[in-house]
Design an enzyme around this catalytic site. Structure first.
Site, PDB file in Angstrom:
ATOM      1  N   ASP A  84      40.735  39.212  43.258  1.00  0.00           N
ATOM      2  CA  ASP A  84      41.837  39.007  44.201  1.00  0.00           C
ATOM      3  C   ASP A  84      42.692  40.263  44.250  1.00  0.00           C
ATOM      4  O   ASP A  84      42.526  41.161  43.412  1.00  0.00           O
ATOM      5  CB  ASP A  84      42.653  37.758  43.885  1.00  0.00           C
TER       6      ASP A  84
ATOM      7  N   TYR B  93      45.690  43.117  44.032  1.00  0.00           N
ATOM      8  CA  TYR B  93      46.735  43.444  43.063  1.00  0.00           C
ATOM      9  C   TYR B  93      48.005  42.691  43.434  1.00  0.00           C
ATOM     10  O   TYR B  93      48.335  42.535  44.612  1.00  0.00           O
ATOM     11  CB  TYR B  93      47.016  44.945  43.057  1.00  0.00           C
TER      12      TYR B  93
ATOM     13  N   PHE C 205      39.956  46.909  44.423  1.00  0.00           N
ATOM     14  CA  PHE C 205      40.136  47.949  43.401  1.00  0.00           C
ATOM     15  C   PHE C 205      40.972  49.139  43.880  1.00  0.00           C
ATOM     16  O   PHE C 205      41.352  49.984  43.082  1.00  0.00           O
ATOM     17  CB  PHE C 205      38.782  48.443  42.858  1.00  0.00           C
TER      18      PHE C 205
ATOM     19  N   HIS D 100      32.845  44.104  33.584  1.00  0.00           N
ATOM     20  CA  HIS D 100      33.951  44.503  34.455  1.00  0.00           C
ATOM     21  C   HIS D 100      34.566  45.804  33.944  1.00  0.00           C
ATOM     22  O   HIS D 100      34.570  46.062  32.738  1.00  0.00           O
ATOM     23  CB  HIS D 100      35.007  43.397  34.468  1.00  0.00           C
TER      24      HIS D 100
END
Length: 223
Positions: free
Chosen positions: A66, A68, A79, A188
């Site tokens: 989702d 920031y 990202f 991740h």
């Protein structure tokens, strides 16, 4: 909610925008606005991933969870942060792997807009979030929408590279036809997990090798 979306995507997704679940998304966002809550990204940037990377141009999909949730960070690309905003820790680790994998210099900013224009769809599973409340919009209907987008890319395109970092993204594997697309999975890039399989995974070179092997122009990853 502003549908600032590339015309080709708008036509392809027209039926989704007419579904009851999408009306629920709109109503939730309207209600939160009326309550004075702050939602990221701003309305004009919610569909930035779709504006920046038309379906015809999609070569790679990098799936995030989702947006920031801190001020100034989210601008509709997974990202990525706008220039002038300090890159968050996961993005710092992405840049470290980019340097290790391809020898490219670590950027002095965190804006991935160039990747999006190269054909890298930077897609979050939820397209909005309430300020300071991570995952707050994960159950309002966005996952239904973005799951359908992933299926659509898989069905309509050939030889796309899907980069799935972490367990959440890897949970979307069943939406992708692996007989014609490549999935690159690893831990991740978060500082909590990057040393457990993200570093050294070489996603950028592997993506380009796949694209070249299937007659596609590789991605210019240099920022």
């Amino acid at each position: 909610m502003t549908l600032n979306i590339e015309p080709g995507w708008k036509e392809i997704l027209r039926k989704e925008f007419e579904q009851p679940y999408f009306a629920k998304i709109v109503s939730v966002l309207q209600a939160e606005k009326e309550q004075g809550k702050v939602v990221y990204p701003s309305g004009s940037l919610i569909f930035n991933a779709f504006w920046s990377t038309p379906l015809d141009a999609v070569k790679v999909v990098i799936l995030g969870q989702d947006p920031y949730h801190n001020p100034g960070q989210a601008h509709g690309l997974s990202f990525s942060v706008p220039k002038g905003i300090k890159p968050p820790p996961s993005l710092v680790n992405i840049f470290k792997e980019l340097h290790s994998d391809l020898g490219l210099p670590i950027p002095n900013h965190g804006n991935l807009d160039h990747w999006a224009k190269e054909g890298v769809m930077l897609l979050n599973a939820a397209l909005t979030v309430e300020a300071n409340a991570p995952m707050s919009h994960s159950k309002i209907g966005w996952h239904h929408f973005t799951d359908d987008v992933i299926r659509l890319i898989s069905d309509r395109k050939k030889h796309v590279v899907f980069i799935l970092w972490g367990k959440f993204a890897q949970g979307k594997t069943d939406l992708i036809d692996t007989s014609k697309h490549l999935i690159i999975s690893s831990a991740h890039p978060s500082p909590l997990s990057a040393r457990h399989g993200f570093f050294g995974s070489k996603p950028f070179s592997r993506a380009n090798e796949w694209l070249k092997a299937h007659g596609e122009t590789p991605i210019d990853w240099n920022l």
